[in-house]
Every structure is written in structure tokens, then in C-alpha cells.
Design an enzyme around this catalytic site. Sequence first.
Site, short mmCIF file in Angstrom:
data_model
loop_
_atom_site.label_atom_id
_atom_site.label_comp_id
_atom_site.label_asym_id
_atom_site.label_seq_id
_atom_site.Cartn_x
_atom_site.Cartn_y
_atom_site.Cartn_z
N GLY A 154 0.85 -1.19 0.00
CA GLY A 154 0.00 0.00 0.00
C GLY A 154 0.88 1.24 0.00
N ARG A 155 0.42 2.28 0.69
CA ARG A 155 1.16 3.55 0.68
C ARG A 155 2.59 3.39 1.22
NH1 ARG A 155 -4.34 5.33 2.29
NH2 ARG A 155 -3.84 4.03 4.07
N ILE A 156 2.72 2.79 2.41
CA ILE A 156 4.05 2.72 3.03
C ILE A 156 4.92 1.68 2.33
CG2 ILE A 156 5.30 2.31 5.19
CD1 ILE A 156 2.75 3.36 6.67
N THR A 224 7.31 -2.59 10.87
CA THR A 224 6.85 -1.27 11.31
C THR A 224 5.32 -1.19 11.19
OG1 THR A 224 7.12 -0.34 9.09
CG2 THR A 224 8.97 -0.04 10.62
N ARG A 226 2.20 -3.60 12.68
CA ARG A 226 1.62 -3.81 14.00
C ARG A 226 2.25 -5.06 14.59
NH1 ARG A 226 0.28 0.72 13.93
NH2 ARG A 226 -1.81 1.63 14.06
N GLU A 255 3.17 -3.10 24.01
CA GLU A 255 4.07 -1.95 23.90
C GLU A 255 3.97 -1.14 25.17
OE1 GLU A 255 2.99 0.11 20.32
OE2 GLU A 255 3.78 -1.46 19.04
N HIS A 274 7.82 2.37 18.76
CA HIS A 274 6.70 2.73 17.87
C HIS A 274 6.84 4.18 17.39
CE1 HIS A 274 2.32 1.53 16.82
NE2 HIS A 274 2.80 2.38 15.93
P1 NAP Z 1 -2.34 0.91 3.23
O1 NAP Z 1 -2.03 1.96 2.23
O2 NAP Z 1 -3.76 0.52 3.48
O3 NAP Z 1 -1.46 -0.37 2.86
C1 NAP Z 1 -1.64 -1.63 3.43
C2 NAP Z 1 -1.63 -2.63 2.29
O4 NAP Z 1 -1.61 -3.95 2.82
C3 NAP Z 1 -2.88 -2.51 1.40
O5 NAP Z 1 -2.45 -2.44 0.06
C4 NAP Z 1 -3.63 -3.79 1.70
O6 NAP Z 1 -4.40 -4.23 0.61
C5 NAP Z 1 -2.47 -4.74 1.98
N1 NAP Z 1 -2.87 -5.97 2.66
C6 NAP Z 1 -3.98 -6.22 3.40
N2 NAP Z 1 -3.96 -7.51 3.83
C7 NAP Z 1 -2.82 -8.06 3.34
C8 NAP Z 1 -2.24 -9.35 3.41
N3 NAP Z 1 -2.85 -10.36 4.07
N4 NAP Z 1 -1.05 -9.57 2.78
C9 NAP Z 1 -0.45 -8.59 2.09
N5 NAP Z 1 -0.97 -7.34 1.97
C10 NAP Z 1 -2.12 -7.08 2.59
O7 NAP Z 1 -1.76 1.33 4.67
P2 NAP Z 1 -0.40 2.14 4.96
O8 NAP Z 1 -0.69 3.57 5.08
O9 NAP Z 1 0.66 1.67 4.01
O10 NAP Z 1 -0.10 1.57 6.43
C11 NAP Z 1 0.14 0.20 6.63
C12 NAP Z 1 0.12 -0.13 8.11
O11 NAP Z 1 1.28 0.39 8.73
C13 NAP Z 1 -1.05 0.51 8.90
O12 NAP Z 1 -2.20 -0.31 8.85
C14 NAP Z 1 -0.50 0.63 10.29
O13 NAP Z 1 -0.90 -0.47 11.08
C15 NAP Z 1 1.01 0.61 10.10
N6 NAP Z 1 1.67 1.89 10.47
C16 NAP Z 1 2.57 1.90 11.49
C17 NAP Z 1 3.22 3.06 11.81
C18 NAP Z 1 4.26 3.10 12.92
O14 NAP Z 1 4.35 4.11 13.61
N7 NAP Z 1 5.08 2.08 13.07
C19 NAP Z 1 2.95 4.25 11.11
C20 NAP Z 1 2.03 4.20 10.08
C21 NAP Z 1 1.39 3.01 9.75
P3 NAP Z 1 -5.95 -3.78 0.51
O15 NAP Z 1 -5.93 -2.29 0.32
O16 NAP Z 1 -6.45 -4.56 -0.65
O17 NAP Z 1 -6.58 -4.18 1.81
#
Ligand code: NAP
Length: 311
Positions: A154-156, A224, A226, A255, A274
Amino acid sequence: MARCFVSRQLPGSALDRLAEQHEVEVWAQELPPTYAELTEHVEDAEGLLSMLTDRVDAELIEAAPKLRAISNYAVGYDNIDLAAAAARRIPVGNTPGVLTDATADLAFALLMAAARKLTEADAAVREGGWQTWEPGSYLGADVYGATLGIIGFGRIGRALAERADGFSMRVLHTTRDSTHEDLDDLLEQSDFVSVHAPLTPETHHLIGAHALAKMKTSAILINTARGELVDQQALTRALEDGLIAGAALDVTVPEPLPADDPLLQAPNLIVTPHIGSATRTARERMAELAVDNLLAGLDGQPMPNQVPAPA
Ligand code: NAP
């Protein structure tokens, strides 16, 4: 004017905008409210600006009969019972996008730090363990030209791939639609595996004993996303037994990890508190977005970033 509860002080001035229109109570203590304290403070609130440390479950929502809008100060929303909110037609907002680069930067920083044993080397210098320059000490892994497996594109995940491109890395990735075989293939081929999928019932313990056994013994795991995506008992054993070469985690369960948690005794492990989104700009922009979401929700308007209600 609606009564709003904000469960932590936020960086920047976004909360001033909320206070111009609504009655705002901000939890000012050093530690987050406990579940009981949160329940007490949302009892008569119409708006809630919550953190990922707040469990906003069905019981809490039921205890807040006036609640009309929930704005989560995070892109992840696994701490919120979306079905319970939808049943009351309470919109839920999150803060995607504005923290993408900060989090991808941290993932790459953890990758580099683990590859080149930075924390171990730094500790050795401070503790007097470093005697002299040696040809065979602190030998790490090459990053330039290595293969990076990204789970969750996805985005990250995509932003991390952009950074990897600058290091001429070969990038593999899986998506939600990938098969078990696709994931095994990525795990078998990658020198670094970085996790960027959201926490869902499907991704819980996605990296367990089976996945760790598929990885190269020279590979490094970065998480990074969950903590729940990784089975920490299996990871502890994999690090102790040399099944993989190292791990760098920004997220754990719980955490923080208790000081006596066996995982902290495992070799070749880096743990950060985190801090994926912890740049001044990202955290201030998250605050602006969280306030925009709450203002819109209280106004009965669609939130700029509204989490889709579950089907
Ligand atoms: P995002 O844009 O929604 O990207 C997540 C991607 O994972 C989506 O493309 C999603 O597909 C895909 N996905 C869902 N289930 C999957 C699976 N079983 N196997 C492989 N890919 C799968 O979210 P993001 O903004 O990149 O953020 C991702 C995650 O990072 C967040 O949910 C959050 O928990 C975590 N995060 C952590 C921090 C930190 O401080 N460490 C900061 C920011 C975010 P679909 O769209 O088809 O569901």
C-alpha cells in the site's frame, strides 16, 4: 458546540481549531488514560479524538450514548470496533498519507541499522568492548543490490520500494490477494523482509514459525506495521536458533515490552518505541487531519479521511 475528548496532547496548533468551535477536554497526563478512565471521559462526549493506545470497543461506544464522531490519530484503526461504530452510525476517521514517508524512512533506517549492526557496534564503543579495528568484527549484510520482500504493497510499502530503488535493490511484494505460495516465494528469495500490511484477522501472526522457517538464514525481518503480525515466541526461537540473521521491530505486543520479555534477550534484535510516524512534520500533519476529520464528523459532513464501514 459539542463536547470533545482528546485522549493525548498533540503536537502543533491543530487542537486550537477544534477548541474554536467546540468544548475540548485534552488528557494532559504523561501516560494514556486507562480503559476505565477513557470510558469515564467519553460518557458525555459527542466527539472523540483517540490514539492507537485507546481501545475503542463496543462496550466503550455503548457507554458513550452521545458519541457522534470518532477520529483516530493513526492510519491503522485496529484499536476501534468499526462494526460497533457503524451500528450507531458513528463515522470513524484516520490519518493516512501524511505519515507515509516518515514511516517508510524508519523502515529503511531499521533495515540499514540491522544490516550493519549499528546498535551493537555503538554499544560496544560506549561499553569499552571495542579494542581495535579488526578485519572480522561487526560484519554485516550488503544492502545495495540485495532483494527486499515487502508484505503489503500500500502507501508505506510502495514508499519503501522507492527508497530501495535508490539502493538498486530487487523488490518483491505480496498483496492481500497473494496466495500462501506467493508469500513463501517472497520469504525464500528475500534478504530483507519488511511488513506493511494492516492488522486484520487474516494478518494476525502472518509471520509465524512457518514463515520464519521459509526465510534465508541470512535474512533480516523488519516490522513497522503492528506487533500482532509477528508471532513473537516463534521470532524469539528463530533468532536464538539462527533461523534468521536478525530482526528490527518498531511495533511489539505489548508496547512497551516488559524488560524481562524473552524476546529482548534474543540476539541480533533492534526494538524501537513505535516511532514510525515520529517526525515533527508528520505528527503535526496527523493532528491537522485528525481535527479536520472530527470537525467534519461533528458537522454531519463526510470526513476527509473516513474509514469505510465494514460490509
Ligand atoms: P495501506 O495503504 O492501506 O497499505 C496496506 C496494504 O496492505 C494494502 O495495500 C492492503 O491491501 C495490503 N494488505 C492487506 N492484507 C494483506 C495481506 N494479508 N497480505 C499482504 N498485503 C495485505 O496502509 P499504509 O498507510 O501503508 O499503512 C500500513 C500499516 O502500517 C497501517 O495499517 C499501520 O498499522 C502501520 N503503520 C505503522 C506506523 C508506525 O508508527 N510504526 C505508522 C504508520 C502506519 P488492501 O488495500 O487490498 O486491503
